[in-house]
Design an enzyme around this catalytic site. Structure first.
Site, PDB file in Angstrom:
ATOM      1  N   GLN A  40      32.931  27.503  34.304  1.00 19.35           N
ATOM      2  CA  GLN A  40      34.247  26.953  33.968  1.00 19.35           C
ATOM      3  C   GLN A  40      34.594  25.752  34.847  1.00 19.35           C
ATOM      4  OE1 GLN A  40      36.216  30.677  34.581  1.00 19.35           O
ATOM      5  NE2 GLN A  40      35.237  30.913  36.554  1.00 19.35           N
ATOM      6  N   HIS A  71      50.104  39.572  41.536  1.00 17.81           N
ATOM      7  CA  HIS A  71      49.167  40.446  42.257  1.00 17.81           C
ATOM      8  C   HIS A  71      49.818  41.763  42.671  1.00 17.81           C
ATOM      9  CE1 HIS A  71      46.716  36.644  43.026  1.00 17.81           C
ATOM     10  NE2 HIS A  71      46.000  37.416  42.262  1.00 17.81           N
ATOM     11  N   GLU A 114      33.121  39.457  41.058  1.00 20.64           N
ATOM     12  CA  GLU A 114      33.566  38.182  40.455  1.00 20.64           C
ATOM     13  C   GLU A 114      32.328  37.424  39.979  1.00 20.64           C
ATOM     14  OE1 GLU A 114      36.392  35.955  39.898  1.00 20.64           O
ATOM     15  OE2 GLU A 114      34.711  34.707  39.240  1.00 20.64           O
ATOM     16  N   ASP A 163      41.275  42.166  36.910  1.00 29.80           N
ATOM     17  CA  ASP A 163      42.000  40.917  37.166  1.00 29.80           C
ATOM     18  C   ASP A 163      41.212  39.792  36.503  1.00 29.80           C
ATOM     19  OD1 ASP A 163      43.672  38.994  38.109  1.00 29.80           O
ATOM     20  OD2 ASP A 163      43.107  39.199  40.210  1.00 29.80           O
ATOM     21  N   PRO A 170      33.754  33.523  30.091  1.00 26.53           N
ATOM     22  CA  PRO A 170      33.108  34.726  30.633  1.00 26.53           C
ATOM     23  C   PRO A 170      34.007  35.958  30.628  1.00 26.53           C
ATOM     24  CG  PRO A 170      33.645  33.182  32.404  1.00 26.53           C
ATOM     25  CD  PRO A 170      33.930  32.474  31.119  1.00 26.53           C
TER      26      PRO A 170
HETATM   27  N1  SAM Z   1      45.290  36.401  37.782  1.00 29.96           N
HETATM   28  C1  SAM Z   1      44.733  35.490  36.895  1.00 29.96           C
HETATM   29  C2  SAM Z   1      45.261  35.434  35.489  1.00 29.96           C
HETATM   30  O1  SAM Z   1      45.590  36.432  34.882  1.00 29.96           O
HETATM   31  O2  SAM Z   1      45.312  34.320  34.961  1.00 29.96           O
HETATM   32  C3  SAM Z   1      43.290  35.559  36.830  1.00 29.96           C
HETATM   33  C4  SAM Z   1      42.639  36.005  38.005  1.00 29.96           C
HETATM   34  S1  SAM Z   1      41.106  35.562  38.344  1.00 29.96           S
HETATM   35  C5  SAM Z   1      41.098  34.029  39.040  1.00 29.96           C
HETATM   36  C6  SAM Z   1      40.073  35.749  36.969  1.00 29.96           C
HETATM   37  C7  SAM Z   1      38.651  35.699  37.422  1.00 29.96           C
HETATM   38  O3  SAM Z   1      37.842  36.483  36.554  1.00 29.96           O
HETATM   39  C8  SAM Z   1      38.046  34.308  37.428  1.00 29.96           C
HETATM   40  O4  SAM Z   1      37.802  33.909  38.734  1.00 29.96           O
HETATM   41  C9  SAM Z   1      36.773  34.436  36.605  1.00 29.96           C
HETATM   42  O5  SAM Z   1      35.693  33.704  37.117  1.00 29.96           O
HETATM   43  C10 SAM Z   1      36.541  35.939  36.670  1.00 29.96           C
HETATM   44  N2  SAM Z   1      35.707  36.456  35.581  1.00 29.96           N
HETATM   45  C11 SAM Z   1      35.686  36.031  34.301  1.00 29.96           C
HETATM   46  N3  SAM Z   1      34.805  36.745  33.597  1.00 29.96           N
HETATM   47  C12 SAM Z   1      34.244  37.644  34.446  1.00 29.96           C
HETATM   48  C13 SAM Z   1      33.270  38.655  34.301  1.00 29.96           C
HETATM   49  N4  SAM Z   1      32.673  38.875  33.128  1.00 29.96           N
HETATM   50  N5  SAM Z   1      32.953  39.391  35.385  1.00 29.96           N
HETATM   51  C14 SAM Z   1      33.554  39.171  36.586  1.00 29.96           C
HETATM   52  N6  SAM Z   1      34.479  38.213  36.770  1.00 29.96           N
HETATM   53  C15 SAM Z   1      34.831  37.471  35.722  1.00 29.96           C
END
Ligand code: SAM
Length: 289
Positions: A40, A71, A114, A163, A170
């Protein structure tokens, strides 16, 4: 109340469209970080109102000044209801805010899975809390796909928090029913999971579908909300998932230093307005006693 723009100087603006004809914009006083990872586009800007802001693919994820709403309300309802949360798993959450909230409790281990190492690196450099988490022996950060983790690992947890970002890229797999079926297998007896599921206004049909599907996996599926000023519509939905725990019984005093969560905001979060009751299977009320 209206307000005049700060200056006529041309500054970078990030526009986040919530529907084709409305959304929010944020003026970047400075672009602090911008990079395209394998997964991304990652951007961190400084905005005078919200402080440092993290965007993924142009969608705001976290801001220094309002992250506590999101959070605290993702983490504390489950942590406060679980009898003895020792092992906690966070899927996604690369900015570290959810893990930070879990570490306020005397847990034995908090694991965050993550997918994007570059989100972790950028957040660690620019958001102070992630650096501190790295110094806590109870915290483990794994770079990997959360879907695969819950499918292939046989570890078990007392609390699991999803989260994720929105169901594009992804994160898409983290919004699918099969992910939740596998996630449930990772919960110890008496375990609780929680996840963010979108805006009750802009993602109404997705929320309706999600709660209906999750209601077939978990005997207790409770929808709750919290305000998040920088998320679409300003009000956000979460689910509380368990087979045998209702969210009304709090087991301990909240940790010190919280800005949003307390027993009253907990209770209020589960009291749904009428238009949201309509999203529940059976269109039921879930007001706590
Ligand atoms: N709190 C935020 C919101 O709701 O907009 C999002 C939190 S966080 C930054 C989301 C994270 O999930 C991202 O850093 C992304 O890279 C991660 N992510 C996305 N798909 C994922 C997957 N399949 N496994 C683990 N992490 C993933």
């Amino acid at each position: 109340m209206t307000c005049r723009p700060k200056s006529k100087e041309k500054k970078t603006q990030i526009r986040e469209y919530h529907t084709p004809d409305c959304g929010l914009f944020f003026q970047a006083e400075r672009v602090i970080f911008r990079r395209k990872s394998r997964f991304q586009k990652i951007e961190i800007i400084h905005n005078d109102t919200y402080g440092k802001m993290l965007f993924l693919d142009n969608l705001v994820q976290t801001t220094e000044n309002d992250e506590f709403f999101y959070h605290e309300m993702l983490v504390h309802p489950s942590m406060m209801v679980h009898e003895n949360p020792e092992r906690v798993l966070i899927i996604g959450g690369g900015d570290g805010g959810a893990l930070r909230e879990c570490l306020r409790y005397p847990i034995r281990q908090g694991i965050m899975v993550e997918i994007d190492s570059e989100v972790i690196q950028a957040a660690q450099e620019h958001f102070p809390w992630l650096k501190k988490i790295r110094e806590d022996d109870r915290a483990e950060i794994i770079v990997g796909d959360g879907r695969e983790y819950v499918e292939k690992k046989d570890a078990e947890f007392d609390v699991i928090l999803v989260d994720s970002s929105d169901p594009v890229g992804p994160s898409q797999v983290l919004h699918q029913i099969q992910f939740y079926e596998n996630l449930k297998k990772r919960l110890r007896s008496g375990g609780i999971a929680a996840a963010q599921v979108g805006s009750p206004l802009y993602h109404k049909e997705a929320v309706r579908r999600t709660v209906s599907e999750l209601g077939t996996i978990f005997s207790r599926m409770r929808l709750y909300t919290a305000p998040v000023p920088t998320y679409p519509g300003g009000v956000w939905c979460y689910v509380f998932l368990s087979d045998d725990r209702e969210p009304e019984k709090l087991r301990r005093e909240p940790p010190a230093g919280l800005k949003y969560y307390n027993p009253e905001t907990h209770r209020a979060a589960f009291s749904l307005p009428n238009f949201m009751r309509e999203l529940l299977p059976g269109k039921g009320s879930q007001i706590l006693p």
